[in-house]
Design a protein around this motif. Structure first.
Motif, PDB file in Angstrom:
ATOM      1  N   ALA A  61       5.386  -3.658   2.093  1.00  0.00           N
ATOM      2  CA  ALA A  61       4.258  -2.744   1.896  1.00  0.00           C
ATOM      3  C   ALA A  61       2.937  -3.497   1.959  1.00  0.00           C
ATOM      4  O   ALA A  61       1.944  -3.005   2.481  1.00  0.00           O
ATOM      5  N   ASN A  62       2.913  -4.709   1.446  1.00  0.00           N
ATOM      6  CA  ASN A  62       1.666  -5.469   1.404  1.00  0.00           C
ATOM      7  C   ASN A  62       1.261  -6.031   2.753  1.00  0.00           C
ATOM      8  O   ASN A  62       0.094  -6.033   3.106  1.00  0.00           O
ATOM      9  N   THR A  63       2.209  -6.567   3.486  1.00  0.00           N
ATOM     10  CA  THR A  63       1.815  -7.382   4.639  1.00  0.00           C
ATOM     11  C   THR A  63       2.272  -6.847   5.984  1.00  0.00           C
ATOM     12  O   THR A  63       1.924  -7.427   7.003  1.00  0.00           O
ATOM     13  N   PHE A  64       3.033  -5.755   6.012  1.00  0.00           N
ATOM     14  CA  PHE A  64       3.593  -5.392   7.311  1.00  0.00           C
ATOM     15  C   PHE A  64       2.525  -5.026   8.337  1.00  0.00           C
ATOM     16  O   PHE A  64       2.646  -5.348   9.512  1.00  0.00           O
ATOM     17  N   THR A  65       1.462  -4.364   7.890  1.00  0.00           N
ATOM     18  CA  THR A  65       0.431  -3.977   8.856  1.00  0.00           C
ATOM     19  C   THR A  65      -0.208  -5.211   9.486  1.00  0.00           C
ATOM     20  O   THR A  65      -0.725  -5.158  10.591  1.00  0.00           O
ATOM     21  N   SER A 105      -9.115   2.446   6.031  1.00  0.00           N
ATOM     22  CA  SER A 105      -9.053   1.071   5.543  1.00  0.00           C
ATOM     23  C   SER A 105      -7.605   0.620   5.575  1.00  0.00           C
ATOM     24  O   SER A 105      -6.790   1.061   4.789  1.00  0.00           O
ATOM     25  N   THR A 106      -7.285  -0.232   6.534  1.00  0.00           N
ATOM     26  CA  THR A 106      -5.884  -0.618   6.713  1.00  0.00           C
ATOM     27  C   THR A 106      -5.675  -2.122   6.736  1.00  0.00           C
ATOM     28  O   THR A 106      -4.559  -2.578   6.901  1.00  0.00           O
ATOM     29  N   GLY A 107      -6.739  -2.886   6.588  1.00  0.00           N
ATOM     30  CA  GLY A 107      -6.607  -4.342   6.652  1.00  0.00           C
ATOM     31  C   GLY A 107      -7.018  -4.872   8.013  1.00  0.00           C
ATOM     32  O   GLY A 107      -6.772  -4.247   9.034  1.00  0.00           O
ATOM     33  N   SER A 108      -7.655  -6.051   8.006  1.00  0.00           N
ATOM     34  CA  SER A 108      -8.184  -6.610   9.243  1.00  0.00           C
ATOM     35  C   SER A 108      -7.112  -6.856  10.293  1.00  0.00           C
ATOM     36  O   SER A 108      -7.339  -6.667  11.480  1.00  0.00           O
ATOM     37  N   SER A 112     -10.671   1.605  12.250  1.00  0.00           N
ATOM     38  CA  SER A 112      -9.668   1.268  11.247  1.00  0.00           C
ATOM     39  C   SER A 112      -9.600  -0.239  11.106  1.00  0.00           C
ATOM     40  O   SER A 112      -9.874  -0.971  12.046  1.00  0.00           O
ATOM     41  N   GLY A 113      -9.252  -0.699   9.924  1.00  0.00           N
ATOM     42  CA  GLY A 113      -9.127  -2.135   9.712  1.00  0.00           C
ATOM     43  C   GLY A 113      -9.664  -2.560   8.371  1.00  0.00           C
ATOM     44  O   GLY A 113      -9.423  -1.900   7.366  1.00  0.00           O
ATOM     45  N   SER A 114     -10.444  -3.627   8.388  1.00  0.00           N
ATOM     46  CA  SER A 114     -10.952  -4.304   7.196  1.00  0.00           C
ATOM     47  C   SER A 114     -11.255  -3.392   6.019  1.00  0.00           C
ATOM     48  O   SER A 114     -11.999  -2.425   6.135  1.00  0.00           O
ATOM     49  N   SER A 115     -10.702  -3.731   4.870  1.00  0.00           N
ATOM     50  CA  SER A 115     -11.010  -2.934   3.689  1.00  0.00           C
ATOM     51  C   SER A 115     -12.363  -3.339   3.114  1.00  0.00           C
ATOM     52  O   SER A 115     -12.974  -2.611   2.349  1.00  0.00           O
ATOM     53  N   MET A 116     -12.838  -4.532   3.504  1.00  0.00           N
ATOM     54  CA  MET A 116     -14.134  -4.997   3.027  1.00  0.00           C
ATOM     55  C   MET A 116     -15.258  -4.170   3.651  1.00  0.00           C
ATOM     56  O   MET A 116     -16.209  -3.764   2.999  1.00  0.00           O
ATOM     57  N   ASP A 133      -2.192  -8.413  -0.035  1.00  0.00           N
ATOM     58  CA  ASP A 133      -2.161  -7.877   1.319  1.00  0.00           C
ATOM     59  C   ASP A 133      -2.951  -8.797   2.245  1.00  0.00           C
ATOM     60  O   ASP A 133      -3.707  -9.643   1.801  1.00  0.00           O
ATOM     61  N   ALA A 134      -2.735  -8.613   3.540  1.00  0.00           N
ATOM     62  CA  ALA A 134      -3.464  -9.412   4.508  1.00  0.00           C
ATOM     63  C   ALA A 134      -4.921  -8.975   4.490  1.00  0.00           C
ATOM     64  O   ALA A 134      -5.228  -7.833   4.737  1.00  0.00           O
ATOM     65  N   SER A 135      -5.813  -9.919   4.168  1.00  0.00           N
ATOM     66  CA  SER A 135      -7.183  -9.496   3.912  1.00  0.00           C
ATOM     67  C   SER A 135      -8.192 -10.466   4.504  1.00  0.00           C
ATOM     68  O   SER A 135      -8.011 -11.683   4.462  1.00  0.00           O
TER      69      SER A 135
END
Lengths: 375, 360
Positions: free
Chosen positions: A322-326, B63-66, B34-38, B167-169
């Protein structure tokens, strides 16, 4: 709407408009009296004769027509059935294909490698498998005793007026979305653990065993395990209570007749009788606990290290996905490793379910096994 | 089967309605960001303002992450991918079609929760010490290494509880970028990444969760962007910059860093370089970064035209303080940026006459 001739619950032909059972009229009248409309049995394409009757309509729906509808129904069922099968095959197939780079590269060593470093392209599942089992273990260890005690109380000791209320609440508890439990964990369980329980553990048991010592963060496998345990309690409790109710009255009465006290009867007679039910419900609970994602993700502290203490943080397979898959989709090997983790999760729950089912079959002599297994 | 005439008529009418609404939709342009939550809070206010003044354009922001933003902008799932991280050489090789456009300034700051330390007290931190904390080598707040750079502060003997993103950030990318450049140990063992393998600590999903965890846990240390510092009135540590000054991140200090980079002729025109630990000066925050929009140059021509209009709007009117400062970003300095941006936009839509003429 047109009036409809249908078969009533009692099996009589009824004309709705007149709401009089057709069979209650003498047969002669049935032949003579014209029915206005009969949409189900008549064929609207054909020019209708001026006078109609039920029997004529019945004759019109020929054998071939019945067969056609039978076949249609059958093929619809076939589509439904194979669709489920095809769906499972597709999910499994896609996952296998997508995970192949990782399976190919790391082989079985993927299972016991504890390094997970996307930067260096080294992936191993061990930390996450251990974390998953820690959370599941704590959850079941917490949930099973409480669930059994509460179901025994409800079936034998509780006053009548309490039973209905508690069972309803129990079922409602099972329906609460997991994210709500996660939030509850953050605002209640984590501060409780951080400020009271964990320092207490560290000062008592922790002075002798390093296992209970720690950082008292609040977040960690204990918090995640307890909250998942709360989610599992209703699953185990309801099934156990249902099986307790099913224990034959004769058995209980025989125990009393032999002079056992109430406690003895409940503990030595009723409880052993429901062991298969408990095992079945534990399997259900295991399935819920091992795959639980959101609540765990919020509480476990998401740190890829193997817990050495009950107060440590950890990481489960589902929360990692859930944390890293995207992000993992950027790198084929990275995403392959994550999908392989998902496959491992699938495999674990398949194995546990199958084993549980087998165990149940053995204990119950094949009865009921299908109805309590699975999950 | 034979349908009654009325049904046929109804079906025809429905089909006509569907057709008409389809045509109506085709005229409006859909832009998905879509992407970076920052960058997400800024994109939200931009989208609302832009849609108000530009009817016919519909912008949806997520907001889905970079990481998601970069990969999905490249394969065409989304129109614009937002990212805190620039395109590294490796990413440029993988996603050749992507063009990175800087749209705002941000930074990453270190927040803490140390019992007994007053909020007004200025705490200093340098790269090697911070890396030591995040690698689990410095375990207590009263460690000699922390005391050496903070001689005027008495720290409690309290365990340091490391908090990081799970999360990937992009925030993590900028944070590890600083550690990577200032600590050899970090560079050799962990490196710069959106989602590195953290040796110690506990991870939380999203900056909000990091703030919550740090505020709730005595002894905690964490990192978030400027927007979060402003929103929650947090105090952050002063980080050591290239010239040895300890600087607290603020709109002013991160703008200083960005301006210096843009005035530097050796800074690449496509902005694909970090400005962390690169800029000399006294009042320059060492851990600032550009926020990027990633656009694939393979977008259909009609969409690209709308996207370019949006980009130009975001880079001019969108830089106004009521959008940027309010959501915790620093506006891009316009003058040094203009020629570079026009060059980038030329790459997106060659031969197009649209170009940036004036700021704000």
């Amino acid at each position: 709407m047109e009036p409809e001739t249908r078969v009533s619950r009692t099996g009589q032909l009824v004309n709705e408009e007149e709401s009089m059972p057709v069979s209650s009229v003498p047969p002669r009248v049935l032949f003579q009296r014209p029915l206005k409309e009969n949409p189900r049995l008549s064929r609207p394409e054909e020019p209708r004769p001026a006078e109609k009757s039920v029997l004529r309509d019945l004759r019109m729906s020929t054998h071939a027509k019945i067969q056609r509808s039978e076949r249609l129904f059958q093929s619809m069922l076939l589509i439904g059935g194979t669709f489920v099968l095809a769906l499972f095959a597709t999910v499994l197939g896609v996952c296998l294909v997508e995970a192949w780079p990782s399976i190919h590269r790391f082989g079985f060593s993927f299972l016991w490698t504890s390094t997970w470093n996307p930067h260096r392209q080294i992936f191993g599942a061990w930390t996450y498998i251990v974390g998953t089992f820690w959370v599941t273990g704590i959850a079941l260890g917490f949930a099973i005793p409480i669930a059994i005690l509460s179901s025994l109380f409800l079936s034998d000791y509780s006053p009548k007026w309490l039973v209905g209320g508690v069972s309803t609440l129990m079922e409602m508890l099972a329906g609460i979305p997991s994210i709500v439990f996660g939030a509850f964990g953050i605002i209640f369980v984590v501060p409780l653990l951080r400020d009271h329980i964990e320092p207490f553990l560290a000062n008592t048991l922790g002075t002798r065993w390093e296992f209970f010592n720690g950082d008292n963060m609040g977040y960690g496998i204990l918090a995640a395990g307890l909250v998942v345990g709360i989610m599992v309690i209703p699953l185990v409790a309801t099934v156990t209570r249902d099986s307790l109710i099913m224990v034959p009255r004769e058995t209980v009465e025989a125990a009393y007749a032999l002079g056992s006290t109430k406690a003895e009867t409940v503990f030595f007679v009723k409880l052993p009788a429901v062991v298969p039910g408990i095992i079945g419900s534990v399997i259900l609970g295991f399935g819920r606990a091992i795959g639980e994602t959101m609540a765990v993700l919020l509480l476990i502290g998401n740190q890829a290290s193997i817990p050495s203490s009950i107060q440590d943080v950890g990481y489960t397979i589902s929360s990692l996905l859930a944390n890293t898959f995207t992000y993992a989709v950027i790198d084929p090997l990275y995403s392959a490793a994550e999908i392989e983790l998902g496959l491992i999760l699938l495999l674990i729950s398949l194995v546990v379910n199958t084993l549980g089912r087998e165990l149940l079959m053995k204990l119950m002599g094949g009865r009921l096994a299908g109805s309590v297994g699975g999950g | 089967m034979r349908f009654p005439k009325r049904t046929v008529g109804l079906a025809a009418a429905l089909a006509l309605v569907a057709l008409l609404s389809g045509v109506g939709k085709a005229q409006a342009t859909d832009i998905t960001i879509s992407g970076s939550s920052m960058l997400f809070p800024l994109e939200q206010v931009w989208a609302t303002a832009y849609m108000k003044t530009h009817p016919g354009v519909h912008i949806s922001v997520a907001s889905t992450g970079s990481g998601f933003g970069i990969s999905n902008a490249a394969n065409g799932n989304i129109t614009i991918g937002a990212s805190d991280a620039f395109l590294t050489a490796e990413l440029r090789k993988r996603y050749g079609s992507l063009v990175a456009i800087p749209v705002a300034f941000e930074d990453t700051q270190v927040i803490y929760n140390i019992p007994g330390i007053k909020k007004s007290q200025l705490l200093r931190m340098d790269g090697p010490t911070l890396a030591g904390i995040y690698m689990g080598k410095i375990k207590f707040w009263d460690d000699a290494a922390i005391g050496a750079i903070n001689p005027d502060v008495t720290f409690p003997h309290q365990r340091i509880k490391v908090v990081h993103r799970a999360d990937a950030s992009g925030t993590t990318f900028v944070f590890t970028d600083y550690l990577n450049k200032t600590s050899k140990d970090w560079y050799e063992n962990i490196g710069r990444d959106l989602s590195p393998s953290w040796p110690v600590g506990s991870g939380y999903n999203g900056s909000d969760a990091v703030v919550a965890a740090v505020m709730a846990t005595p002894g905690a240390i964490g990192y978030v962007g400027l927007g979060w510092i402003n929103e929650y009135h947090l105090s952050s540590m002063a980080l050591k910059n290239l010239d040895g000054h300890y600087v607290v991140g603020s709109v002013k200090t991160i703008m200083n860093a960005g301006k210096a980079a843009l005035h530097d002729p050796t800074f690449p025109d496509d902005f694909n370089q970090s400005i962390v630990w690169k800029i000399h000066g006294q009042d320059v925050y060492p851990d600032a970064n550009f926020e990027f929009w990633m656009v694939s140059n393979t977008l259909p021509h009609a969409t690209m035209k709308e996207v370019k209009k949006l980009i130009i709007w975001a880079l001019t009117k969108g830089q106004d303080g009521r959008y940027t400062n309010k959501t915790g970003f620093a506006p891009l300095p316009f003058t040094p940026l203009k020629p570079r941006l026009n060059k980038i936009l030329e790459r997106l839509l060659p031969g197009n006459t649209l170009s940036i003429e004036s700021g704000g």
